[in-house]
Design an enzyme around this catalytic site. Structure first.
Site, PDB file in Angstrom:
ATOM      1  N   HIS A  89      23.555 -41.390 -14.792  1.00  0.00           N
ATOM      2  CA  HIS A  89      22.815 -42.591 -14.400  1.00  0.00           C
ATOM      3  C   HIS A  89      22.525 -42.603 -12.897  1.00  0.00           C
ATOM      4  O   HIS A  89      22.551 -43.653 -12.242  1.00  0.00           O
ATOM      5  CB  HIS A  89      23.584 -43.848 -14.804  1.00  0.00           C
ATOM      6  CG  HIS A  89      22.716 -44.986 -15.263  1.00  0.00           C
ATOM      7  ND1 HIS A  89      22.279 -45.111 -16.554  1.00  0.00           N
ATOM      8  CD2 HIS A  89      22.189 -46.042 -14.598  1.00  0.00           C
ATOM      9  CE1 HIS A  89      21.542 -46.195 -16.670  1.00  0.00           C
ATOM     10  NE2 HIS A  89      21.457 -46.779 -15.489  1.00  0.00           N
ATOM     11  N   PRO A 144      13.481 -43.111 -16.919  1.00  0.00           N
ATOM     12  CA  PRO A 144      13.429 -44.578 -17.005  1.00  0.00           C
ATOM     13  C   PRO A 144      14.156 -45.227 -15.838  1.00  0.00           C
ATOM     14  O   PRO A 144      15.251 -44.803 -15.468  1.00  0.00           O
ATOM     15  CB  PRO A 144      14.137 -44.876 -18.337  1.00  0.00           C
ATOM     16  CG  PRO A 144      15.025 -43.690 -18.577  1.00  0.00           C
ATOM     17  CD  PRO A 144      14.303 -42.521 -17.988  1.00  0.00           C
ATOM     18  N   VAL A 145      13.534 -46.238 -15.246  1.00  0.00           N
ATOM     19  CA  VAL A 145      14.106 -46.972 -14.117  1.00  0.00           C
ATOM     20  C   VAL A 145      13.902 -48.459 -14.363  1.00  0.00           C
ATOM     21  O   VAL A 145      12.787 -48.892 -14.668  1.00  0.00           O
ATOM     22  CB  VAL A 145      13.438 -46.566 -12.785  1.00  0.00           C
ATOM     23  CG1 VAL A 145      13.992 -47.397 -11.627  1.00  0.00           C
ATOM     24  CG2 VAL A 145      13.637 -45.074 -12.501  1.00  0.00           C
ATOM     25  N   GLN A 185      12.834 -45.831 -23.628  1.00  0.00           N
ATOM     26  CA  GLN A 185      14.294 -45.801 -23.531  1.00  0.00           C
ATOM     27  C   GLN A 185      14.864 -47.156 -23.926  1.00  0.00           C
ATOM     28  O   GLN A 185      14.523 -48.185 -23.339  1.00  0.00           O
ATOM     29  CB  GLN A 185      14.720 -45.428 -22.114  1.00  0.00           C
ATOM     30  CG  GLN A 185      16.235 -45.454 -21.899  1.00  0.00           C
ATOM     31  CD  GLN A 185      16.681 -46.675 -21.113  1.00  0.00           C
ATOM     32  OE1 GLN A 185      16.191 -46.934 -20.026  1.00  0.00           O
ATOM     33  NE2 GLN A 185      17.588 -47.449 -21.675  1.00  0.00           N
ATOM     34  N   LYS A 201      20.720 -40.129 -23.932  1.00  0.00           N
ATOM     35  CA  LYS A 201      20.760 -39.988 -22.475  1.00  0.00           C
ATOM     36  C   LYS A 201      22.091 -40.500 -21.926  1.00  0.00           C
ATOM     37  O   LYS A 201      22.574 -41.553 -22.337  1.00  0.00           O
ATOM     38  CB  LYS A 201      19.614 -40.778 -21.838  1.00  0.00           C
ATOM     39  CG  LYS A 201      19.528 -40.663 -20.314  1.00  0.00           C
ATOM     40  CD  LYS A 201      18.323 -41.439 -19.792  1.00  0.00           C
ATOM     41  CE  LYS A 201      18.128 -41.288 -18.304  1.00  0.00           C
ATOM     42  NZ  LYS A 201      19.229 -41.864 -17.505  1.00  0.00           N
ATOM     43  N   TYR A 222      17.821 -49.852 -24.378  1.00  0.00           N
ATOM     44  CA  TYR A 222      19.154 -50.417 -24.168  1.00  0.00           C
ATOM     45  C   TYR A 222      19.563 -51.039 -25.502  1.00  0.00           C
ATOM     46  O   TYR A 222      18.800 -51.792 -26.098  1.00  0.00           O
ATOM     47  CB  TYR A 222      19.124 -51.504 -23.098  1.00  0.00           C
ATOM     48  CG  TYR A 222      19.318 -51.012 -21.690  1.00  0.00           C
ATOM     49  CD1 TYR A 222      20.593 -50.906 -21.137  1.00  0.00           C
ATOM     50  CD2 TYR A 222      18.226 -50.670 -20.907  1.00  0.00           C
ATOM     51  CE1 TYR A 222      20.771 -50.460 -19.831  1.00  0.00           C
ATOM     52  CE2 TYR A 222      18.386 -50.216 -19.598  1.00  0.00           C
ATOM     53  CZ  TYR A 222      19.659 -50.121 -19.080  1.00  0.00           C
ATOM     54  OH  TYR A 222      19.825 -49.684 -17.798  1.00  0.00           O
ATOM     55  N   ILE A 234      18.286 -34.720  -8.792  1.00  0.00           N
ATOM     56  CA  ILE A 234      17.175 -33.781  -8.561  1.00  0.00           C
ATOM     57  C   ILE A 234      16.178 -34.435  -7.615  1.00  0.00           C
ATOM     58  O   ILE A 234      15.709 -35.543  -7.861  1.00  0.00           O
ATOM     59  CB  ILE A 234      16.502 -33.408  -9.893  1.00  0.00           C
ATOM     60  CG1 ILE A 234      17.530 -32.797 -10.856  1.00  0.00           C
ATOM     61  CG2 ILE A 234      15.345 -32.454  -9.670  1.00  0.00           C
ATOM     62  CD1 ILE A 234      17.032 -32.646 -12.275  1.00  0.00           C
ATOM     63  N   ARG A 265      14.529 -41.772  -8.914  1.00  0.00           N
ATOM     64  CA  ARG A 265      14.372 -42.212  -7.519  1.00  0.00           C
ATOM     65  C   ARG A 265      13.217 -41.509  -6.812  1.00  0.00           C
ATOM     66  O   ARG A 265      12.478 -42.132  -6.054  1.00  0.00           O
ATOM     67  CB  ARG A 265      15.666 -41.951  -6.734  1.00  0.00           C
ATOM     68  CG  ARG A 265      16.810 -42.902  -7.040  1.00  0.00           C
ATOM     69  CD  ARG A 265      17.962 -42.651  -6.083  1.00  0.00           C
ATOM     70  NE  ARG A 265      19.100 -43.521  -6.354  1.00  0.00           N
ATOM     71  CZ  ARG A 265      20.106 -43.189  -7.162  1.00  0.00           C
ATOM     72  NH1 ARG A 265      20.093 -42.029  -7.790  1.00  0.00           N
ATOM     73  NH2 ARG A 265      21.118 -44.033  -7.347  1.00  0.00           N
TER      74      ARG A 265
END
Length: 388
Positions: free
Chosen positions: A287, A89-90, A139, A263, A141, A321, A342
């Site tokens: 993170h 998730p981004v 995901q 996570k 929040y 990674i 990323r």
């Protein structure tokens, strides 16, 4: 040759590494967007440690052993994926490249790997579920109000998301000097400096005009209309409480019908609590080095947690990674599955609609080469090749 096999080998040879994609992405998107994607927190110590310490892990090749072929297929929570990695998730994906979450979700679905949608990404739960035919993870929040929490979880369940990921490593937002200097918000603050950056990236501008200004699509039903930047910041601060504890996790476990993953785990004590609370998996993560610069890199707690609790809960990993060999190193160190954020955003920012497909294909190709080199026939056997 099957269509799936064609996808696995379709790589743009001008960009044969994630590093190449990063270089291209930096040229394609405004500086404020690239720095949001690329940066860590404080002095970026942990950002760089994440990858450098993964790369200290060594694998033992076996050249004369009988080899019957290598398979990347990986079973996770009752589903067999075509590779042992997924898209993490981004937040603010559409700011970095317009329509990015939809591009990546489509590529993940076609390659049969998991895509995880962030609460604060720029596509809705429902749209991503449509693209992935109900295979995307969500995901969460943690909201301050139970009403909002319950509604988001209900929407994820109705969208048939098989896995809910709850985040524990954002009790406060990381201190990120670049973003502060850039006045980053949603939408980005249009200072003269930022306007000049935008004008220098015509492809990004055209795609943004085509797809529209990015918004927090999942949160739209709960947001007052026409918020200015200050009001939006206040809304986000009032709406979400990042600090998790056992009392907040228990009702989520009770109401969520699917698999539940924590996570941001970075120590054995939190891993043990996750097991006690009946969670199905955890993702060892810091993170992406964006929260605590003084902390450990992810590979260190991963090794300890996997060794101690890997037979009691599914232990996964993200942060740092960047390649197929990095995936192999992480799995040899104990990860049952890996995620990257990323790397995929570099791919989309560099190559647009082709970026997701290219990046997944590249990582599959790199990982397959490592497996064949070390004579590893099954991803579960990476641990046997770890040089301790």
């Amino acid at each position: 040759m099957s269509e799936q096999k064609k996808k696995e080998i379709k790589i743009n040879t001008a960009y044969p590494s994630v590093s190449d994609l990063r270089t291209k992405a930096q040229k394609k998107i405004p500086k404020f967007a690239f720095e949001y994607l690329d940066g860590g927190c404080n002095e970026d110590v942990n950002l760089h440690k994440n990858t450098s310490e993964i790369r200290k892990v060594e694998l033992l090749p076996s050249y004369l052993s009988k080899h019957c072929g290598s398979s990347m297929k990986t079973e996770l929570f009752g589903k067999t994926y075509d590779a042992p990695f997924g898209i993490a998730p981004v937040g603010l994906q559409g700011l970095m490249w317009p329509n990015a979450p939809e591009i990546l979700a489509k590529a993940a679905f076609e390659h049969n790997v998991p895509f995880v949608l962030s609460t604060v990404s720029t596509s809705s739960i429902e749209r991503i579920a449509e693209i992935t035919e109900g295979n995307a993870w969500f995901q969460l929040y943690h909201p301050t109000e139970n009403r909002l929490r319950d509604d988001l979880i209900k929407r994820a369940a109705e969208a048939e998301c098989p896995v809910l990921v709850i985040l524990c490593d954002v009790p406060t937002f990381g201190f990120r000097p670049r973003d502060i200097r850039n006045g980053l918000a949603m939408p980005p603050k249009m200072t003269l400096k930022n306007i000049l950056q935008v004008l220098g990236k015509p492809h990004w501008v055209l795609e943004t005009l085509k797809h529209g200004q990015p918004n927090f699509e999942t949160l739209k039903p709960y947001m007052p209309k026409n918020l200015d930047l200050k009001q939006l910041g206040k809304f986000m601060d009032q709406t979400f409480s990042g600090r998790l504890n056992e009392e907040k996790i228990k009702p989520i476990r009770d109401m969520w019908p699917g698999k539940l993953v924590l996570k941001g785990v970075a120590n054995e004590a939190d891993a043990e609590k996750a097991i006690q609370l009946g969670l199905d998996g955890l993702i060892v993560s810091n993170h992406g080095g964006r929260q605590l610069d003084a902390g450990e890199s992810t590979i260190k707690p991963l090794s300890r947690i996997a060794e101690k609790y890997g037979d009691q809960i599914t232990v996964m990993m993200d942060s740092g990674i960047r390649s197929g060999p990095d995936i192999a190193r992480s799995m040899a160190s104990g990860a049952a599955f890996t995620f990257m954020g990323r790397s995929f955003m570099y791919g989309v920012a560099a190559l647009g609609k082709q970026g997701g497909d290219h990046t997944i294909s590249l990582l599959k190709t790199e990982l397959q080469q490592v497996m064949e080199q070390i004579c590893c026939e099954d991803v579960r056997d990476f641990k046997k090749h770890l040089i301790k």
